[in-house]
Design a protein around this motif. Sequence first.
Motif, PDB file in Angstrom:
ATOM      1  N   ARG A  10     -14.180 -37.364-106.713  1.00 32.39           N
ATOM      2  CA  ARG A  10     -14.009 -36.120-107.458  1.00 32.39           C
ATOM      3  C   ARG A  10     -13.731 -36.440-108.924  1.00 32.39           C
ATOM      4  NH1 ARG A  10      -9.930 -32.853-109.000  1.00 32.39           N
ATOM      5  NH2 ARG A  10      -8.355 -34.031-107.847  1.00 32.39           N
ATOM      6  N   VAL A  11     -14.494 -35.817-109.798  1.00 35.33           N
ATOM      7  CA  VAL A  11     -14.361 -36.060-111.231  1.00 35.33           C
ATOM      8  C   VAL A  11     -13.058 -35.446-111.734  1.00 35.33           C
ATOM      9  CG1 VAL A  11     -15.388 -35.688-113.509  1.00 35.33           C
ATOM     10  CG2 VAL A  11     -16.862 -36.117-111.518  1.00 35.33           C
ATOM     11  N   ASP A  12     -12.221 -36.300-112.311  1.00 35.69           N
ATOM     12  CA  ASP A  12     -10.915 -35.852-112.802  1.00 35.69           C
ATOM     13  C   ASP A  12     -10.940 -35.558-114.295  1.00 35.69           C
ATOM     14  OD1 ASP A  12      -8.093 -35.386-112.135  1.00 35.69           O
ATOM     15  OD2 ASP A  12      -7.689 -37.082-113.475  1.00 35.69           O
ATOM     16  N   SER A  13     -11.718 -36.345-115.043  1.00 31.37           N
ATOM     17  CA  SER A  13     -11.844 -36.096-116.485  1.00 31.37           C
ATOM     18  C   SER A  13     -13.103 -36.759-117.006  1.00 31.37           C
ATOM     19  CB  SER A  13     -10.623 -36.626-117.252  1.00 31.37           C
ATOM     20  OG  SER A  13     -10.552 -38.044-117.177  1.00 31.37           O
ATOM     21  N   ILE A  14     -13.599 -36.238-118.118  1.00 31.84           N
ATOM     22  CA  ILE A  14     -14.791 -36.765-118.782  1.00 31.84           C
ATOM     23  C   ILE A  14     -14.453 -36.945-120.257  1.00 31.84           C
ATOM     24  CG2 ILE A  14     -17.200 -36.344-119.392  1.00 31.84           C
ATOM     25  CD1 ILE A  14     -17.374 -34.526-116.899  1.00 31.84           C
ATOM     26  N   VAL A  15     -14.703 -38.145-120.773  1.00 33.34           N
ATOM     27  CA  VAL A  15     -14.399 -38.437-122.177  1.00 33.34           C
ATOM     28  C   VAL A  15     -15.669 -38.926-122.860  1.00 33.34           C
ATOM     29  CG1 VAL A  15     -13.049 -39.843-123.772  1.00 33.34           C
ATOM     30  CG2 VAL A  15     -12.019 -39.057-121.623  1.00 33.34           C
ATOM     31  N   ASP A  16     -16.103 -38.205-123.881  1.00 35.33           N
ATOM     32  CA  ASP A  16     -17.245 -38.650-124.672  1.00 35.33           C
ATOM     33  C   ASP A  16     -16.743 -39.661-125.698  1.00 35.33           C
ATOM     34  OD1 ASP A  16     -19.302 -37.123-123.447  1.00 35.33           O
ATOM     35  OD2 ASP A  16     -18.528 -35.340-124.448  1.00 35.33           O
ATOM     36  N   GLU A  17     -16.997 -40.942-125.426  1.00 36.94           N
ATOM     37  CA  GLU A  17     -16.466 -42.016-126.260  1.00 36.94           C
ATOM     38  C   GLU A  17     -17.155 -42.062-127.620  1.00 36.94           C
ATOM     39  OE1 GLU A  17     -13.931 -43.615-125.204  1.00 36.94           O
ATOM     40  OE2 GLU A  17     -13.945 -43.507-123.018  1.00 36.94           O
ATOM     41  N   VAL A  18     -18.478 -42.048-127.605  1.00 36.31           N
ATOM     42  CA  VAL A  18     -19.320 -42.005-128.803  1.00 36.31           C
ATOM     43  C   VAL A  18     -20.541 -41.175-128.436  1.00 36.31           C
ATOM     44  CG1 VAL A  18     -18.564 -44.277-129.674  1.00 36.31           C
ATOM     45  CG2 VAL A  18     -20.568 -44.138-128.188  1.00 36.31           C
ATOM     46  N   ARG A  25     -13.830 -40.364-115.272  1.00 35.87           N
ATOM     47  CA  ARG A  25     -12.680 -40.826-114.492  1.00 35.87           C
ATOM     48  C   ARG A  25     -12.568 -40.007-113.214  1.00 35.87           C
ATOM     49  NH1 ARG A  25     -10.585 -40.914-119.911  1.00 35.87           N
ATOM     50  NH2 ARG A  25     -10.363 -43.070-120.617  1.00 35.87           N
ATOM     51  N   PHE A  26     -12.152 -40.685-112.141  1.00 36.87           N
ATOM     52  CA  PHE A  26     -12.110 -40.048-110.827  1.00 36.87           C
ATOM     53  C   PHE A  26     -10.677 -39.861-110.348  1.00 36.87           C
ATOM     54  CE2 PHE A  26     -16.116 -42.461-111.036  1.00 36.87           C
ATOM     55  CZ  PHE A  26     -17.001 -41.389-110.979  1.00 36.87           C
ATOM     56  N   ALA A  27     -10.480 -38.812-109.581  1.00 36.50           N
ATOM     57  CA  ALA A  27      -9.161 -38.506-109.036  1.00 36.50           C
ATOM     58  C   ALA A  27      -8.768 -39.564-108.002  1.00 36.50           C
ATOM     59  CB  ALA A  27      -9.175 -37.118-108.393  1.00 36.50           C
ATOM     60  N   PRO A  28      -7.474 -39.797-107.828  1.00 40.62           N
ATOM     61  CA  PRO A  28      -7.031 -40.779-106.826  1.00 40.62           C
ATOM     62  C   PRO A  28      -7.342 -40.296-105.417  1.00 40.62           C
ATOM     63  CG  PRO A  28      -5.162 -39.585-107.745  1.00 40.62           C
ATOM     64  CD  PRO A  28      -6.352 -39.188-108.559  1.00 40.62           C
ATOM     65  N   GLY A  29      -7.148 -41.216-104.451  1.00 39.37           N
ATOM     66  CA  GLY A  29      -7.366 -40.865-103.058  1.00 39.37           C
ATOM     67  C   GLY A  29      -8.699 -41.306-102.498  1.00 39.37           C
ATOM     68  N   HIS A  30      -9.545 -41.961-103.328  1.00 40.36           N
ATOM     69  CA  HIS A  30     -10.868 -42.381-102.871  1.00 40.36           C
ATOM     70  C   HIS A  30     -10.813 -43.632-101.986  1.00 40.36           C
ATOM     71  CE1 HIS A  30     -10.296 -45.258-106.092  1.00 40.36           C
ATOM     72  NE2 HIS A  30     -10.105 -44.237-106.924  1.00 40.36           N
ATOM     73  N   ASP A  65      -5.303 -48.482-113.808  1.00 41.78           N
ATOM     74  CA  ASP A  65      -6.041 -47.364-114.390  1.00 41.78           C
ATOM     75  C   ASP A  65      -6.625 -46.472-113.299  1.00 41.78           C
ATOM     76  OD1 ASP A  65      -5.643 -48.740-116.756  1.00 41.78           O
ATOM     77  OD2 ASP A  65      -7.664 -49.576-116.829  1.00 41.78           O
ATOM     78  N   ALA A  66      -6.882 -45.229-113.644  1.00 47.38           N
ATOM     79  CA  ALA A  66      -7.696 -44.389-112.772  1.00 47.38           C
ATOM     80  C   ALA A  66      -9.097 -44.967-112.738  1.00 47.38           C
ATOM     81  CB  ALA A  66      -7.726 -42.960-113.292  1.00 47.38           C
ATOM     82  N   LEU A  87     -22.798 -32.526-115.308  1.00 49.81           N
ATOM     83  CA  LEU A  87     -21.580 -32.858-114.580  1.00 49.81           C
ATOM     84  C   LEU A  87     -20.371 -32.163-115.188  1.00 49.81           C
ATOM     85  CD1 LEU A  87     -20.605 -34.761-112.233  1.00 49.81           C
ATOM     86  CD2 LEU A  87     -19.933 -36.359-114.039  1.00 49.81           C
ATOM     87  N   ARG A  88     -19.470 -31.675-114.326  1.00 53.76           N
ATOM     88  CA  ARG A  88     -18.266 -30.998-114.775  1.00 53.76           C
ATOM     89  C   ARG A  88     -17.054 -31.561-114.036  1.00 53.76           C
ATOM     90  NH1 ARG A  88     -21.575 -29.965-117.825  1.00 53.76           N
ATOM     91  NH2 ARG A  88     -22.352 -27.948-118.579  1.00 53.76           N
ATOM     92  N   VAL A  89     -15.885 -31.422-114.651  1.00 54.29           N
ATOM     93  CA  VAL A  89     -14.638 -31.801-113.984  1.00 54.29           C
ATOM     94  C   VAL A  89     -14.512 -31.023-112.686  1.00 54.29           C
ATOM     95  CG1 VAL A  89     -12.119 -31.718-114.150  1.00 54.29           C
ATOM     96  CG2 VAL A  89     -13.482 -32.460-116.122  1.00 54.29           C
ATOM     97  N   GLY A  90     -14.146 -31.719-111.621  1.00 59.21           N
ATOM     98  CA  GLY A  90     -14.043 -31.103-110.308  1.00 59.21           C
ATOM     99  C   GLY A  90     -15.253 -31.343-109.429  1.00 59.21           C
ATOM    100  N   ASP A  91     -16.393 -31.714-110.026  1.00 59.39           N
ATOM    101  CA  ASP A  91     -17.575 -32.023-109.232  1.00 59.39           C
ATOM    102  C   ASP A  91     -17.331 -33.282-108.401  1.00 59.39           C
ATOM    103  OD1 ASP A  91     -18.823 -29.877-110.340  1.00 59.39           O
ATOM    104  OD2 ASP A  91     -20.171 -31.018-111.641  1.00 59.39           O
ATOM    105  N   VAL A  92     -18.088 -33.419-107.332  1.00 58.99           N
ATOM    106  CA  VAL A  92     -17.958 -34.579-106.443  1.00 58.99           C
ATOM    107  C   VAL A  92     -19.232 -35.404-106.496  1.00 58.99           C
ATOM    108  CG1 VAL A  92     -17.695 -35.348-104.050  1.00 58.99           C
ATOM    109  CG2 VAL A  92     -16.318 -33.440-104.921  1.00 58.99           C
ATOM    110  N   LEU A  93     -19.070 -36.708-106.680  1.00 58.56           N
ATOM    111  CA  LEU A  93     -20.193 -37.641-106.716  1.00 58.56           C
ATOM    112  C   LEU A  93     -20.108 -38.570-105.504  1.00 58.56           C
ATOM    113  CD1 LEU A  93     -20.138 -38.647-110.494  1.00 58.56           C
ATOM    114  CD2 LEU A  93     -21.828 -37.189-109.364  1.00 58.56           C
ATOM    115  N   PRO A  94     -21.094 -38.568-104.613  1.00 57.46           N
ATOM    116  CA  PRO A  94     -21.098 -39.518-103.497  1.00 57.46           C
ATOM    117  C   PRO A  94     -21.384 -40.929-104.010  1.00 57.46           C
ATOM    118  CG  PRO A  94     -22.486 -37.609-103.030  1.00 57.46           C
ATOM    119  CD  PRO A  94     -22.165 -37.575-104.492  1.00 57.46           C
TER     120      PRO A  94
END
Length: 350
Positions: A10-18, A25-30, A65-66, A87-94
């Motif tokens: 589960r996507v926890d956050s997205i950071v556009d670096e450049v 970043r993914f939520a814990p529990g995987h 780290d996460a 992709l959005r925060v909260g989406d799930v990636l298999p």
Amino acid sequence: MAEAPLIPLRVDSIVDEVPGFRSIRFAPGHGIAYKAGQFLTLVRRFGSADLRRSYSITSSPLLGDALSIGVQRIANGTFSRYLHDELRVGDVLPCTGASGLFCLPEDPSAVPRFFFLAAGSGITPVWSLLRTVLYGTPAAAVLVYSTHDPSVSVFREGLKALQAAFPQRFVLHELFSTDPDLSRARLTRDRLLGLLRADGGDLARTLFYTCGPESYLRFCSFLLRERGVPPAHIRREDFIADRTLPARAVPPDTGTYTARLYLYGTRHEVTVRYPDTILNAALRQGIVLPYSCATGRCGACAARCTKGTVWLAHNEVLTPADLAEGLTLTCTGHPVGGDVELYFNNGPTS
């Protein structure tokens, strides 16, 4: 269909670096255990086809780290455009889990010096490796990082912070192709030889890691070999998807054999008939093994051969030391001389 289990992330956050590069970043529990330098292989259906793409892990297991990956947007890349544009925060990636051999040795503290060579988004796995080395070992580290200009230099602020935190152990060389000083614009032969001389380290006791475009990897590897660096001390990594498959050589034995596969505690028997590789034969028989590039370049399909011989039509990822330990690739591997027994990410299971 027998298949390596997919792990939902589960996507926890997205950071556009450049521009054009983001960290996801993914939520814990995987429950994914990984090593610095490895990658995740994501799976998603686009239209009528399932696509698999590998993305390097940017987080460090040492630092807690996460779990996170870095993704460069490719203009014609179906998967990367989805990860950037939809992709959005909260989406799930298999995901099939962590794979890859672009890792530190079993005892990295025994290595006095690490030398990293990265170009463009090749910094992605190096960022994980570098921080793990600096925070987890007493070793010195050198990074030569080539990018177009500072505005697209991924993790540049973080690298500067590492310089400040480890001034005696970490040396950073930045090369920008827009630099008017041509001697600092690209990693030429003279430039790399000069950096090696200036470093002053014992090349025979230094581990080299290089990641970037294929031509960059060839250049770095050939020059290091020319300078006498042992092949086992050079690790290289690239993820160029959708490129032409290498020409397949014919194995010395085209007989039909059985491959006994131990996948996540389950035993499968696969009949392998030339020209099928072990991977292709398994897929035909409804057994989906771990894989990504399917061209002998990434190592996602690596398994340990404990019985018999697997002949590789193509291999750009396993070193002589890996091969000596029994590692092989199913995507370009053919059993020769008899049946084989392979284990994936687990020990022998009765």
